[in-house]
Design a protein around this motif. Structure first.
Motif, PDB file in Angstrom:
ATOM      1  N   PRO A 124      -6.208  -0.799   4.990  1.00  0.00           N
ATOM      2  CA  PRO A 124      -6.009  -0.304   6.361  1.00  0.00           C
ATOM      3  C   PRO A 124      -4.780   0.589   6.544  1.00  0.00           C
ATOM      4  O   PRO A 124      -4.693   1.290   7.549  1.00  0.00           O
ATOM      5  N   VAL A 125      -3.829   0.576   5.609  1.00  0.00           N
ATOM      6  CA  VAL A 125      -2.589   1.316   5.860  1.00  0.00           C
ATOM      7  C   VAL A 125      -2.550   2.683   5.178  1.00  0.00           C
ATOM      8  O   VAL A 125      -1.551   3.394   5.262  1.00  0.00           O
ATOM      9  N   PHE A 126      -3.636   3.043   4.488  1.00  0.00           N
ATOM     10  CA  PHE A 126      -3.697   4.395   3.922  1.00  0.00           C
ATOM     11  C   PHE A 126      -4.862   5.155   4.542  1.00  0.00           C
ATOM     12  O   PHE A 126      -5.869   4.546   4.908  1.00  0.00           O
ATOM     13  N   THR A 127      -4.736   6.478   4.611  1.00  0.00           N
ATOM     14  CA  THR A 127      -5.849   7.268   5.128  1.00  0.00           C
ATOM     15  C   THR A 127      -6.994   7.206   4.120  1.00  0.00           C
ATOM     16  O   THR A 127      -6.782   6.948   2.931  1.00  0.00           O
ATOM     17  N   VAL A 128      -8.214   7.468   4.606  1.00  0.00           N
ATOM     18  CA  VAL A 128      -9.349   7.402   3.689  1.00  0.00           C
ATOM     19  C   VAL A 128      -9.228   8.473   2.614  1.00  0.00           C
ATOM     20  O   VAL A 128      -9.577   8.244   1.457  1.00  0.00           O
ATOM     21  N   GLY A 129      -8.699   9.640   2.987  1.00  0.00           N
ATOM     22  CA  GLY A 129      -8.526  10.716   2.013  1.00  0.00           C
ATOM     23  C   GLY A 129      -7.605  10.278   0.884  1.00  0.00           C
ATOM     24  O   GLY A 129      -7.889  10.483  -0.301  1.00  0.00           O
ATOM     25  N   ASN A 130      -6.517   9.631   1.275  1.00  0.00           N
ATOM     26  CA  ASN A 130      -5.556   9.137   0.310  1.00  0.00           C
ATOM     27  C   ASN A 130      -6.224   8.167  -0.673  1.00  0.00           C
ATOM     28  O   ASN A 130      -5.989   8.222  -1.887  1.00  0.00           O
ATOM     29  N   GLN A 131      -7.085   7.297  -0.138  1.00  0.00           N
ATOM     30  CA  GLN A 131      -7.723   6.290  -0.993  1.00  0.00           C
ATOM     31  C   GLN A 131      -8.762   6.896  -1.932  1.00  0.00           C
ATOM     32  O   GLN A 131      -8.937   6.436  -3.055  1.00  0.00           O
ATOM     33  N   ILE A 132      -9.461   7.925  -1.449  1.00  0.00           N
ATOM     34  CA  ILE A 132     -10.432   8.584  -2.328  1.00  0.00           C
ATOM     35  C   ILE A 132      -9.691   9.368  -3.410  1.00  0.00           C
ATOM     36  O   ILE A 132     -10.032   9.331  -4.593  1.00  0.00           O
TER      37      ILE A 132
END
Lengths: 338, 348
Positions: free
Chosen positions: B105-113
């Motif tokens: 929840p604390v990272f943007t989805v872009g960051n996680q991809i």
């Protein structure tokens, strides 16, 4: 012509809004219209299925009918008595006649109470059985839902999901209600256990003349158990009809899309799946026009402006769509028949 | 001929206070490129543990105790942790069931991809973020340039499931393990996700292991199906064979006990569903013979002795049921006939 018997439950134009955004110490500046002018009836001994996707307002509607959530507006007649005019005390007395079964058989039973206490509690609250009669009544109820009548001394954690759901049903039946609101009663159970609980509900209905408001997202389960079905979308009923009519000839574009989205259990009948683009719009804020307009494949200019009323459409059917005219029954029926 | 993935006699053991259990108990499966294998079963049948063991993600108190997992001919169970990490994500990726909890929840989805690509493919963050936008577009998320900066809570369940699929695709895997990828979603959104998975399989020649409890989903997506019950495969068949002529009493029971939606219900079935009696036994208290025996309408003496092996039943078909034991056919002839009749009734 028969004399019309008043419906057991008659809900008219029910509205429930929840505050969505609140300024600190201020008044809410946005509202979610969870139930947005719903009217429905349930006859004695009948099952009305209420289907809709998550967020459509079906659970809120069920709870408003029992006044577990206080509705903002509208009327609820139970056997001719206006529930919203009752005092809390008289409402509590009347809840004996209407019970609820919850979705989660793990969260809805107190883990520290013995099963016999759980089932006897409504009897005590409503003063229905003398202390010495209670054990017999509890055993009777356990047997009625297909559990060992001697298992009352055990705790909920000793039972499987399906058995717990039976305990929840026994608790609801303890006060001999006439209406049961079943909120997703089988959706957390495994397929093979679902069938057992559905059979139990049907048996009990036959034996006790119960009426059900059966709330579920599973279209197959709803078709199986229901006499009539109402489809909800964004807090409104968009179509209601006898179960066989609704599934054979869905008229509202949303009902059609919903049925067309269900995977068919026949590998020879694979078909293009996504007939409905996009997702339900945010439920926050005021809405203009038809609630389904943003996703409807047949949308017209008028749909975005005018809110379609739920209008009668042939025997026992109502549809809220500008594009479904009485004359188009045949065509719509054929197109919708999948 | 060697398969893309071949699981041989896999056993996974968990040590519990009530003793050792085997959530996966001698499972053999194969999967080829471009193929979707549907893995069906109810909760606790071991289907998720099986998928996790392919990635060697089974953790204490669980342990893979025997068997082989041949991935393009190499046994994954013999790889060093470092080599295994290279397989995970890059060659085999997994999509989990819960789109609400599988994202941080604390990272943007872009960051996680992008992170997977930075770690596995040593891309720079800048390049990886651009690729993340392309991946979001590939999984049909509208306005990907903007949504790449969203946090998971700003997205709906369907959108999050698309993000998980984008993440799984980020390193161009050859196999996707999809564990109930649409179970948490509404039916109209489920249809969109199934369509997306199918498109990606066609475009990229992906192999998919699609785990689900929903027979309708299996009928729509799978080429072949394996039905699991208490850790064992009880029936395996090409999808059309399975639905036209299910053999194992459990498969039959599952199909009969589910009411139908679009198809007209069979006459008389309006009120009573042919339910399977009883319930799935806990893995700590399995019967000595066939695990399905206590619930089975077609019981033979042999069923009480030992769990039946998978008997081959023609091309690509096998069933673990004594009713189909070739050596016993003569002896069982008469009760088996009765059993068939009962099956007909169950189907009707």
């Amino acid at each position: 012509m028969r004399m019309p018997v008043p419906d057991l439950l008659k809900v008219t134009d029910l509205v429930k809004r929840f505050p969505a955004g609140q300024r600190l110490l201020g008044r809410p500046h946005a509202w979610v219209r969870a139930v947005d002018g719903v009217s429905l009836t349930v006859a004695r001994g009948e099952t009305l299925g209420l289907v809709g996707e998550s967020g459509s307002g079906k659970t809120t509607l069920g709870r408003c009918i029992l006044r577990l959530i206080e509705p903002d507006r509208g009327s609820i007649l139970f056997d001719g008595v206006d529930l919203l005019s009752l005092s809390k005390r008289r409402m509590r007395a009347l809840r004996r006649e209407m019970q609820i079964i919850f979705q989660d058989p793990f969260g809805s039973l107190n883990p520290r109470m013995k099963v016999s206490t759980i089932i006897a509690e409504p009897l005590i609250i409503h003063g229905l059985a003398r202390r010495q009669d209670r054990p017999r009544r509890v055993a009777e109820l356990l047997e009625m839902v297909g559990l060992d009548p001697g298992c009352g001394g055990r705790y909920p954690h000793e039972f499987s999901g399906g058995q717990r759901q039976r305990i929840g049903i026994a608790r609801a039946l303890a006060v001999s209600p006439r209406l049961i609101i079943a909120d997703e009663p089988v959706s957390s159970l495994d397929v093979s256990v679902q069938a057992q609980v559905l059979n139990l509900l049907a048996e009990l209905q036959e034996r006790l003349g119960l009426a059900y408001l059966f709330i579920a997202h599973d279209l197959a389960v709803v078709r199986h158990i229901s006499d009539r079905v109402a489809v909800m979308y964004r807090g409104r009923i968009v179509e209601s009809a006898r179960a066989e009519d609704l599934y054979a000839h869905p008229l509202h574009p949303y009902t059609r899309a919903l049925l067309a989205s269900v995977p068919v259990r026949d590998p020879d009948q694979r078909r293009p799946r996504s007939l409905l683009a996009g997702e339900p719009p945010s439920p926050v804020g005021e809405m203009q026009g038809c609630s389904f307009a943003s996703r409807c494949p047949l949308v017209e200019e008028r749909c975005r402006r005018e809110d379609p009323a739920l209008r009668p459409h042939g025997e026992g059917r109502q549809v809220a769509c500008h594009l479904v005219e009485p004359v188009s029954v045949e065509i719509a029926g054929v197109r919708g028949d999948r | 001929m060697s398969h893309l993935l071949e699981i041989r006699d896999l056993v996974v053991t968990f040590t519990t206070p009530e003793g050792q259990i085997r959530p996966v108990d001698g499972v053999s499966l194969t999967l080829d490129a471009g193929e979707t294998l549907g893995l069906v079963g109810e909760s606790g049948c071991g289907k998720t543990v099986l998928a996790l063991s392919i990635l060697r993600l089974v953790t204490e108190p669980g342990r893979i105790t025997s068997g082989q997992i041949l991935w393009k001919g190499r046994d994954l169970l013999t790889l060093t942790p470092r080599k295994m990490r290279a397989v995970r994500g890059q060659e085999i990726a997994m999509i989990f069931q819960e789109p609400m909890t599988a994202l941080n929840p604390v990272f943007t989805v872009g960051n996680q991809i992008a992170e997977t690509m930075v770690v596995h493919q040593r891309k720079s963050w800048k390049v990886a973020m651009q690729d993340a936008v392309d991946l979001l577009r590939l999984v049909a998320i509208p306005d990907p340039e903007r949504r790449v900066h969203d946090y998971p809570h700003q997205m709906s369940g369907g959108m999050r499931q698309r993000v998980l699929i984008a993440m799984a695709l980020s390193c161009n895997p050859e196999l996707i393990l999809a564990d109930e990828p649409t179970t948490a979603l509404d039916v109209t959104i489920q249809a969109q996700i199934l369509e997306l998975l199918d498109r990606l399989r066609q475009e990229r020649g992906l192999a998919v292991l699609h785990i689900t409890h929903d027979l309708g989903v299996v009928a729509e997506v799978a080429d072949r199906v394996a039905v699991m019950y208490t850790g064992r495969v009880v029936e395996e068949a090409p999808v059309t064979d399975l639905f036209h002529d299910p053999l194992h009493p459990y498969t039959l029971g599952l199909m009969a006990s589910r009411p139908r939606t679009v198809e007209a219900p069979p006459a008389g079935a309006r009120r009573r569903l042919p339910a399977i009696q009883g319930m799935v036994p806990p893995l700590t208290r399995l019967p000595a013979g066939c695990h399905f025996a206590p619930r089975c309408p077609d019981l033979f003496a042999a069923c009480q002795v030992a769990p039946p092996p998978l008997y081959p039943m023609g091309p690509g078909r096998a069933v673990a049921c004594e009713k189909f034991n070739p050596e016993e056919q003569d002896r069982l002839a008469s009760p088996a006939d009765e059993g068939d009749e009962r099956d007909e009734n169950a189907r009707a």
